[in-house]
Motif scaffolding. Structure first.
Motif, PDB file in Angstrom:
ATOM      1  N   THR A   7       1.276  -1.236  -0.410  1.00 23.61           N
ATOM      2  CA  THR A   7      -0.141   0.380   0.882  1.00 23.61           C
ATOM      3  C   THR A   7       0.925   0.980  -0.490  1.00 23.61           C
ATOM      4  OG1 THR A   7      -0.381   0.095   2.154  1.00 23.61           O
ATOM      5  CG2 THR A   7      -1.694  -1.319   2.086  1.00 23.61           C
ATOM      6  N   ILE A  31      -2.466   0.134  -3.682  1.00 21.40           N
ATOM      7  CA  ILE A  31      -3.388   1.008  -3.381  1.00 21.40           C
ATOM      8  C   ILE A  31      -2.992   2.228  -3.089  1.00 21.40           C
ATOM      9  CG2 ILE A  31      -5.513   1.237  -2.355  1.00 21.40           C
ATOM     10  CD1 ILE A  31      -5.033  -2.249  -1.361  1.00 21.40           C
ATOM     11  N   ASN A  33      -4.938   6.300  -2.720  1.00 26.63           N
ATOM     12  CA  ASN A  33      -5.093   7.193  -3.484  1.00 26.63           C
ATOM     13  C   ASN A  33      -4.622   8.459  -3.409  1.00 26.63           C
ATOM     14  OD1 ASN A  33      -4.794   9.009  -1.288  1.00 26.63           O
ATOM     15  ND2 ASN A  33      -5.613   8.396   0.423  1.00 26.63           N
ATOM     16  N   TYR A  49      -3.582   0.450  -8.016  1.00 24.84           N
ATOM     17  CA  TYR A  49      -5.225   0.907  -7.854  1.00 24.84           C
ATOM     18  C   TYR A  49      -6.040   2.341  -6.712  1.00 24.84           C
ATOM     19  CZ  TYR A  49      -6.446  -3.690  -9.487  1.00 24.84           C
ATOM     20  OH  TYR A  49      -6.475  -5.113 -10.495  1.00 24.84           O
ATOM     21  N   LYS A  50      -6.728   3.019  -7.995  1.00 23.96           N
ATOM     22  CA  LYS A  50      -6.523   4.221  -7.157  1.00 23.96           C
ATOM     23  C   LYS A  50      -7.447   4.024  -6.405  1.00 23.96           C
ATOM     24  CE  LYS A  50      -7.213   9.162  -7.694  1.00 23.96           C
ATOM     25  NZ  LYS A  50      -7.400  10.267  -7.896  1.00 23.96           N
ATOM     26  N   GLY A  51      -7.691   4.129  -5.084  1.00 23.22           N
ATOM     27  CA  GLY A  51      -8.520   4.136  -3.980  1.00 23.22           C
ATOM     28  C   GLY A  51      -7.872   4.062  -2.026  1.00 23.22           C
ATOM     29  N   CYS A  53      -7.404   2.801   1.585  1.00 27.31           N
ATOM     30  CA  CYS A  53      -7.087   2.007   1.962  1.00 27.31           C
ATOM     31  C   CYS A  53      -8.099   1.590   3.390  1.00 27.31           C
ATOM     32  CB  CYS A  53      -6.225   1.090   2.930  1.00 27.31           C
ATOM     33  SG  CYS A  53      -4.622   1.253   1.378  1.00 27.31           S
ATOM     34  N   ILE A  58     -12.504  -0.802  -2.078  1.00 29.57           N
ATOM     35  CA  ILE A  58     -11.734  -0.965  -2.906  1.00 29.57           C
ATOM     36  C   ILE A  58     -11.403  -2.349  -2.918  1.00 29.57           C
ATOM     37  CG2 ILE A  58      -9.400  -0.806  -0.513  1.00 29.57           C
ATOM     38  CD1 ILE A  58     -10.055   0.390  -4.463  1.00 29.57           C
ATOM     39  N   TYR A  59     -11.049  -3.281  -1.779  1.00 37.37           N
ATOM     40  CA  TYR A  59     -10.478  -4.771  -1.280  1.00 37.37           C
ATOM     41  C   TYR A  59     -11.807  -5.823  -2.719  1.00 37.37           C
ATOM     42  CZ  TYR A  59      -8.701  -2.638   2.306  1.00 37.37           C
ATOM     43  OH  TYR A  59      -7.338  -1.813   2.949  1.00 37.37           O
TER      44      TYR A  59
END
Length: 308
Positions: A7, A31, A33, A49-51, A53, A58-59
């Protein structure tokens, strides 16, 4: 091929770790953001993956992966900034950790390595701090990180092999020179390059334990190989204390800039001094070696100079 979730690979430590894992032949998913990191920092080959935690949704996007380990690096990482919005700090640091722990159990991932912080200790100025030292954090950031460590220990009972690495003052190439509220070395270096002067909030007699980024990445990766790290909390510093005066003098010597130094103001949650007892780290990792501060600062100066 082993697959790891790292992350925060758009940030300083996460991107450095992801790059090292890719280089030695692993698949890396991240991940991020992009709240503080940059997409351009994410190493080539990393699946992004933009998002957030702290967002349970997102998962769902990661259900096709079977991760061999999770490295949780993402999160708000400034004690000063944690005073701006303590609720956000809890979400980004503590809630995100709980969601990732739950995800690890559900996806049968057996290994979880967590980027904790020296901030959990609070003020212990006289002697180096051991992992057993009483923790009395002075910032919301430190409180949230300590809570996350305790959640990791609970998840050990679910069969997850966890490690909390208490990082001291990490510095080196790739650190964000635009963020003047996070990273003592990068703050002073950015001021030196852009303004030709340095503004120090607090006393120059304060001291820290500065550890070079490559050494930190090395410890993260070694945690995959050493079973002695299972269920452990480990200090990741050098065991040497450096005063702010000394740090600035080294930067001036390396840069050859005769810069004025101004001392004024203070930082919320700041402490006078802290440095690590690294006996445990050296024992587990077979007398772990650390880059000298002079060598690390030279490398960082050369990197920063090439940006301009």
């Amino acid at each position: 091929m082993t697959t790891y979730l790292v992350t925060g690979a758009a940030g300083f430590i996460g991107s450095s770790l992801a790059k090292a894992l890719i280089k030695i032949g692993h698949e890396v998913v991240t991940i991020d953001n992009l709240s503080t990191g940059l997409k351009s920092n994410i190493p080539e080959g990393v699946i992004f993956y933009k998002g957030d935690c702290a967002d349970p949704n997102i998962y769902k996007r990661l259900e096709d992966y079977q991760f061999d380990a999770i490295f949780h690096i993402a999160g708000q990482s400034s004690g000063e900034i944690s005073f701006d919005d303590p609720i956000y700090d809890v979400k980004t640091n503590t809630e995100s950790t709980l969601l990732l722990l739950k995800f690890a159990i559900e996806r049968h991932c057996k290994r979880f390595i967590y980027a904790s912080t020296m901030s959990v200790y609070g003020a212990h100025p006289e002697i180096s701090v051991k992992e057993e030292t009483n923790c009395q954090p002075k910032s919301f950031y430190g409180v949230g990180k300590l809570a996350s460590e305790n959640y990791l220990s609970i998840y050990e009972d679910y069969g997850l092999k966890t490690t909390s690495l208490r990082l001291f003052n990490v510095y080196g190439p790739g650190q964000n020179l635009e963020n003047l509220r996070q990273g003592m070395v990068s703050i002073f270096l950015a001021q030196l390059i852009k303004e030709g002067s340095i503004h120090v909030k607090g006393s120059g007699s304060r001291f820290r334990d500065f550890i070079y980024i490559d050494d930190v990445v090395d410890v993260f990766i070694k945690c995959l190989e050493y079973e002695e790290t299972f269920g452990e909390i480990i200090n990741v510093g050098t065991g040497k204390k450096t005063s702010i005066h000394n740090l600035i003098n080294k930067l001036l010597e390396i840069s050859k800039i005769n810069a004025p130094i101004k001392y004024s103001g203070s930082t919320s949650g700041d402490i006078h001094g802290i440095y690590a007892d690294v006996t445990k780290c050296k024992r587990i990792f077979n007398n772990q070696k650390f880059t000298s501060l002079s060598e690390g600062l030279h490398r960082m100066w050369n990197w920063a100079n090439n940006l301009n």
